[in-house]
Design a protein around this motif. Sequence first.
Motif, PDB file in Angstrom:
ATOM      1  N   SER A   1      -2.626   2.886   4.149  1.00  0.00           N
ATOM      2  CA  SER A   1      -3.302   3.331   2.926  1.00  0.00           C
ATOM      3  C   SER A   1      -2.349   3.257   1.749  1.00  0.00           C
ATOM      4  O   SER A   1      -1.120   3.278   1.907  1.00  0.00           O
ATOM      5  N   ASP A   2      -2.923   3.174   0.562  1.00  0.00           N
ATOM      6  CA  ASP A   2      -2.128   3.231  -0.665  1.00  0.00           C
ATOM      7  C   ASP A   2      -2.739   4.271  -1.587  1.00  0.00           C
ATOM      8  O   ASP A   2      -3.594   5.069  -1.160  1.00  0.00           O
ATOM      9  N   SER A   3      -2.342   4.273  -2.842  1.00  0.00           N
ATOM     10  CA  SER A   3      -2.803   5.307  -3.777  1.00  0.00           C
ATOM     11  C   SER A   3      -4.300   5.247  -4.013  1.00  0.00           C
ATOM     12  O   SER A   3      -4.908   6.237  -4.440  1.00  0.00           O
TER      13      SER A   3
ATOM     14  N   LEU B   1       0.030  -6.775   0.616  1.00  0.00           N
ATOM     15  CA  LEU B   1      -0.190  -5.456   0.010  1.00  0.00           C
ATOM     16  C   LEU B   1      -0.311  -5.588  -1.504  1.00  0.00           C
ATOM     17  O   LEU B   1       0.505  -6.228  -2.164  1.00  0.00           O
ATOM     18  N   ARG B   2      -1.330  -4.926  -2.064  1.00  0.00           N
ATOM     19  CA  ARG B   2      -1.522  -4.971  -3.517  1.00  0.00           C
ATOM     20  C   ARG B   2      -0.630  -3.965  -4.224  1.00  0.00           C
ATOM     21  O   ARG B   2      -0.388  -4.067  -5.430  1.00  0.00           O
ATOM     22  N   SER B   3      -0.157  -2.956  -3.467  1.00  0.00           N
ATOM     23  CA  SER B   3       0.716  -1.917  -4.023  1.00  0.00           C
ATOM     24  C   SER B   3       1.437  -1.236  -2.868  1.00  0.00           C
ATOM     25  O   SER B   3       1.077  -1.425  -1.705  1.00  0.00           O
ATOM     26  N   PRO B   4       2.488  -0.429  -3.127  1.00  0.00           N
ATOM     27  CA  PRO B   4       3.198   0.268  -2.051  1.00  0.00           C
ATOM     28  C   PRO B   4       2.222   1.087  -1.199  1.00  0.00           C
ATOM     29  O   PRO B   4       1.281   1.687  -1.704  1.00  0.00           O
ATOM     30  N   ALA B   5       2.471   1.081   0.121  1.00  0.00           N
ATOM     31  CA  ALA B   5       1.547   1.742   1.036  1.00  0.00           C
ATOM     32  C   ALA B   5       2.327   2.485   2.115  1.00  0.00           C
ATOM     33  O   ALA B   5       3.520   2.265   2.331  1.00  0.00           O
ATOM     34  N   LEU B   6       1.618   3.404   2.801  1.00  0.00           N
ATOM     35  CA  LEU B   6       2.188   4.183   3.894  1.00  0.00           C
ATOM     36  C   LEU B   6       1.423   3.898   5.184  1.00  0.00           C
ATOM     37  O   LEU B   6       0.224   3.613   5.161  1.00  0.00           O
TER      38      LEU B   6
END
Length: 887
Positions: free
Chosen positions: A325-327, A280-285
């Motif tokens: 998905s992430d931001s 993951l490149r950033s926090p995700a849901l």
Amino acid sequence: MHLPVLQWLLAAASHVLGSRRTYSSSCIEKALTLQQPLVSYALRGGKVSNVRQLQFHTASRAAAHGTNPIPSRQLELVLLSDIEDPAITHRNRLRTRAYAIPDTSILLNGSWKFFYAPQVDEEWNDIAVPCHWQLQGYGRPQYTNIIFPFPADPPYVPSDNPTGVYERRFIVPSSWPKGSEIRIRFDGVDSALHIGFSKGSRNSSEYDITDFVTYKGENVLSMARILIIEDQDQWWLSGIFRDVTLLAFNPAGQIEDFCIVTEVTGQSANVHLTATTARLRSPALINIDVGSAVADAANSVRSEVSPSDPTFTAPHLYNLTIDLSDSKGPIHRITQKIVSRHDHHPVFGRAIPLDFVRSDVLLMKTHNINAVPCSHYPNDPRFYTLCDELGLSMIDETDLECHGFWDVISRAESNPDGKDYEQRKKLVFPRAAKFASNNPKWEAAYLDRARQMVLGDRNHPSIFFWSLGNESFYGCNHAAMYRLVKERDPTRLVHYEGDTEAKTADMFSMMYPSITYAHAMGNGPGSLKEYLKVFRELRILRGGFIWEWANHGLRTVNAADGSEFYGYGGDFGEYPHDGTFVMDGLCFSDHSPAPGLIEVKKAYEPVLVALKDGRLEITNVSDFVGLEHLDATWSVSLYSSDVDSEEYVIDSGLLDLPIVPAGSAVSVTLPVFKSVKGVGEVWLTITLSLNETTNWSKSGCEIAWAHHLLDIDDTDLLTPQSNLLTFWRAPIGNDNPVDKPHWQRYGLDHLVNNVRSVKISTTDCIVTISTISYIAPPILFGKGPGESYPDKCDAARIGIFEKAIKDLDTMYEVPQENGNRMGTRWEYIRSSARRGLAIPARHPYEIVPTEDYVLKVDHAQHGLGTQALRMCESGWQFEVKLAAIEV
């Protein structure tokens, strides 16, 4: 992004190169000189003898294609020490995950280049993938049931080892995002596979090859064959036999794995999803959408749905969507369908096209089969999805069998075949288990196979319990497997027949009781109705699995005349082999129904209709569903004793079915029908059929039926007589182990007739022949339309049937007794369409026509039974009574 054309070399072995010595990576050059490694020596029929020569060879091929050679460090992973060390199960193989193929993927199936050693030519030829190389002109198939076709000396491997090398060129699509993780996936390679390294022929394996696809060069993959714990009752066939797929995952990350557990309580079901993410490149849901229920969480989601009475046989399907998905937006989406058999093809072996697999499942469903075991290894991942969709329960089984050690110990002990099987087990099992199952050195290999099965398949609700393998005795490694399976999936039961005391199994099962359940070899199986009656009466007995679904004959051409037949053990010049034991299915080798499957449908029908005291008793023997999905019809027919007559339907109509819940019975009034006129037999037929189209059959598909004799006037019925008496028949597969030797012992195969008198009377076109005959050493209005025998006749209907003489035979792929018709009132022969047949013969094309026609009228026929798998000869009693006749 256009990546360069790549070449992949894949080496496979039908057995395994090597000797008893092993070598560390520091001794690679010495090992190469001694011809020990898998790829380097076999690649060119022994011409490559050291690292430098192999480098030169790969460089030469690379220059021809404008690519770079493989780095020599790759060769360090090819050593025999990996092959002969049971503790090494893989190198570089990624963790097994739930089957889910992303949109960014391409199949690498099709035409590959292939080189086969020990052939001395230097030619690379085209070969189809997936398929086995033995079925494409390289080597030959070999069939064994129990025995190993190589020295049983684990973990060492034999020296006799034909080897193949595969090559495939492909282009990575330019539409795939830059920075994607690139993987290659093999769903089945019959041997262990090397890119790193992986053992387990019928388990999927994935590898991260991102770094390799950025180079302009050849990449070498190699495979070796680890046979000792893959000794299933089937053909020994090698090569890539399932899909090869190139996968790409989003640079921002992916859903690496997910686990779905559905807990049903009353009228609601709680779907619990646990997902694992990677890179993951950033926090995700994670977002889960099941029907109309939606939930979000970081890595664990619960969602409630309301199923509409789902069952194994009639599943309720939901669309499951998992979004990561992430931001910055969507990263990865997985969409699946969720709900609250041996692999064989007559031409492609275990490389089975999806439409062929689907036709098998549909055939099972339309013949009232509701469960199938994966015998004896994990199946094609798409097979599980079909079972989920169509409603077929499954036992998933690890790729584990080492039955050959039974033969090793039995031979050493001169173990008599006549000894009771349970006694033989006590003698043989503990010693046979010491080779692998009760040997801690093999624990890693056993655990790896169990882990791959559970992690890969646990999201399929059609799987209702796991199996730890087949015919591998019992030992500490099975106990370790049980603990691992329960840790990974506590929701399902675990089965293993070899654990006779159920120490680490959740149920008892018996492979070979004193009378084996339903062995479908040749003309069989028999006595299904009696078994089903016992299952219904003794609820502790939950059923049995028929061995097996289809004959495993391989389509073969007779060199003499070009005719085709289905080959079995010994037909390809192989030794050792186990002959016809691979021809033991409910279907013929092309998977068309044999008579045994028709009998199974009747025996397994979910509705029983009995005639008691002038009323119909309807019993629903299903475990889950009522009869609302079925329509019932009735008809009353007159069958006359006149040989020129046809069936006369007196009356017919719909039968009003009341509510009949699963496991219950109701009594209904007998239909009122018109009065009967004529001489003969009056029969009532009840038929139950689907009233709506399903995803596995059209409306009107017959599910169950029943016949009942209402009245008979037999004034004119003839009693058949015979002018040639015999107590012999062409033995069927189930006769050979026990009955045939007894028959021959008493000379029943050499009886001759002594005819004392013959009387012939003629009335119109009817000729009646009456005889009085003695025998001594040395000696069709009725059931149809197909053959029937005393213990295989429930699927035969009473009626008047017309067939050409040539169609009266059942042409079994192993010639044997066939074509009997039970309950024949009369038979009228109108023409002479062909001559009779003379046997013996090993294949249908060897049957030689005779000059005469033979009409055989039997007073009685011996049952077919199911004892080809019978492990004991003791306990048999039989009696023949001959009455003296004063002349």
